[in-house]
Design an enzyme around this catalytic site. Sequence first.
Site, mmCIF file in Angstrom:
data_model
loop_
_atom_site.group_PDB
_atom_site.id
_atom_site.type_symbol
_atom_site.label_atom_id
_atom_site.label_comp_id
_atom_site.label_asym_id
_atom_site.label_seq_id
_atom_site.Cartn_x
_atom_site.Cartn_y
_atom_site.Cartn_z
ATOM 1 C CB SER A 13 61.486 1.686 29.550
ATOM 2 O OG SER A 13 60.822 2.456 28.603
ATOM 3 C CB CYS A 25 59.186 10.781 34.954
ATOM 4 S SG CYS A 25 59.237 11.483 33.322
ATOM 5 C CB ALA A 55 61.372 12.514 30.071
ATOM 6 C CD GLN A 95 62.347 9.609 26.870
ATOM 7 O OE1 GLN A 95 61.901 9.870 27.989
ATOM 8 N NE2 GLN A 95 61.718 8.827 26.016
ATOM 9 C CE1 TYR A 131 54.812 14.635 28.661
ATOM 10 C CE2 TYR A 131 55.619 12.545 27.783
ATOM 11 C CZ TYR A 131 55.046 13.276 28.812
ATOM 12 O OH TYR A 131 54.696 12.661 29.985
HETATM 13 C C1 LIG Z 1 57.037 5.747 36.675
HETATM 14 C C2 LIG Z 1 57.058 5.814 35.182
HETATM 15 C C3 LIG Z 1 57.695 6.879 34.559
HETATM 16 C C4 LIG Z 1 57.779 6.954 33.163
HETATM 17 N N1 LIG Z 1 58.502 7.952 32.569
HETATM 18 C C5 LIG Z 1 58.761 7.901 31.236
HETATM 19 C C6 LIG Z 1 59.704 8.756 30.642
HETATM 20 O O1 LIG Z 1 60.393 9.548 31.298
HETATM 21 N N2 LIG Z 1 59.852 8.685 29.290
HETATM 22 C C7 LIG Z 1 59.168 7.777 28.535
HETATM 23 O O2 LIG Z 1 59.336 7.760 27.311
HETATM 24 N N3 LIG Z 1 58.308 6.917 29.090
HETATM 25 C C8 LIG Z 1 58.110 6.940 30.421
HETATM 26 N N4 LIG Z 1 57.295 6.011 30.998
HETATM 27 C C9 LIG Z 1 56.734 4.940 30.148
HETATM 28 C C10 LIG Z 1 57.662 3.729 30.185
HETATM 29 O O3 LIG Z 1 58.964 4.040 29.736
HETATM 30 C C11 LIG Z 1 57.088 2.579 29.353
HETATM 31 O O4 LIG Z 1 57.050 2.964 28.004
HETATM 32 C C12 LIG Z 1 55.690 2.175 29.816
HETATM 33 O O5 LIG Z 1 55.623 2.115 31.235
HETATM 34 C C13 LIG Z 1 55.314 0.803 29.261
HETATM 35 O O6 LIG Z 1 56.278 -0.155 29.634
HETATM 36 P P1 LIG Z 1 56.023 -1.219 30.841
HETATM 37 O O7 LIG Z 1 54.727 -1.922 30.506
HETATM 38 O O8 LIG Z 1 57.214 -2.133 30.782
HETATM 39 O O9 LIG Z 1 55.935 -0.458 32.118
HETATM 40 C C14 LIG Z 1 57.175 5.950 32.384
HETATM 41 C C15 LIG Z 1 56.500 4.894 33.017
HETATM 42 C C16 LIG Z 1 56.468 4.796 34.392
HETATM 43 C C17 LIG Z 1 55.791 3.608 35.016
#
Ligand SMILES: Cc1cc2nc3c(=O)[nH]c(=O)nc-3n(C[C@H](O)[C@H](O)[C@H](O)COP(=O)(O)O)c2cc1C
Length: 365
Positions: A22, A25, A57, A100, A182
């Site tokens: 996923s 950032c 992103a 993204q 966003y």
């Molecule tokens: C450090 C960090 C940065 C993230 N940056 C983005 C991002 O750039 N774009 C996005 O859609 N989600 C972002 N997320 C959300 C994750 O892509 C994901 O949807 C969310 O952490 C839930 O998944 P997980 O439980 O596997 O961590 C970020 C999450 C984390 C932990």
Amino acid sequence: MSALFLPYRLAGLELSNRLVVSPMCQYSADDGCANDWHLMHLGMLANSGAALVVVEATHVERHGRITHGCLGLYNDDNEAALARVMLSARRAGSAKFGIQIAHAGRKASAQKPWEGAGPLPPNADPWPTIAASPIPWGPSWHTPREVTEADMERVRQAFVSSVKRALRIGFDAIELHMAHGYLAHGFMSPVSNKRTDQYGGSLENRLRFPLSIARAVRSVVPKEIPLGARITGSDWRPDGLTPDDAVAIAKALKDEGIDFICISSGGVTADTRNPTEPGYNVPIAARVKKEANVPTRTVGLILTPQQAEDILAQSKADQVSLARGFLDDPHWGWHAAKALGAEVKRPVQYERAGPKLWAPAAAKG
Ligand SMILES: Cc1cc2nc3c(=O)[nH]c(=O)nc-3n(C[C@H](O)[C@H](O)[C@H](O)COP(=O)(O)O)c2cc1C
């Protein structure tokens, strides 16, 4: 045969399995430019066992960044820096790379997480923000200026320009960020969109600007390259977007030629909280997959290989993505393959690890 490790084709992109990193950032860019941190991070994830890694992103204009450290593709320097990083990251591993593309809207001009995660204070070079309506994201946040038709045209063109840059760099897939509060999600949600013009009110009106972005971008993305959108499955508030809306949004995006939908959720205001149970977005993704009949990915507290396997085996999604799991274990996909009796491609330099390492222990029982 593991469902997670079955090959998958999305538009013209052949993927060796259904596991996705996923977007995350890193808040570590220099005026939108990727650097050695990104090279290390993405090179590492190229070897995670996931067939597809989605780059964080990446913002379409300087003022559309979340923080001073967010990636952008709004000028030639950004493009050259990301091209260098991607060339090397690809050499490190076998994953395909998506990116993204985003505009932070009223969540822009923020501090990095480790500097407070709040709005930038006056001494930290804040900038003016824009959003569907002039309502701050949270009590102490900047009040955004209401987006005008001229802003819409500029931002739409900025999306197109950034996507063209991403295509020149050679990304294998493009994902539009339409979730997490966003700019695009801010238009879609009745919580943040209080407009009285043709961009507010009914869902059809609230979707008008985001769909126009999808349409403009689709016109420059070749049909073999998958173009998708991450949308919100729920605002987790009684006055917000619901799973029914997510189905309608997915259908509308599909009509614009979108190839896949990623179901995430939350983030519409500073005080909304996501559920904490594993796979909280999965039931919504399953509905979107079935009712909108569009290739569907999901994310959110997918923690174990068996959980990921079950989501796919039960056809609740077509791909699963993990974020924090891959930061915790950058070879999550290797270990999932081991747990599920599948194989993943490893770099030749690491061939002595994995199955060969575990074989003697297995033989001893
Ligand atoms: C450090 C960090 C940065 C993230 N940056 C983005 C991002 O750039 N774009 C996005 O859609 N989600 C972002 N997320 C959300 C994750 O892509 C994901 O949807 C969310 O952490 C839930 O998944 P997980 O439980 O596997 O961590 C970020 C999450 C984390 C932990």
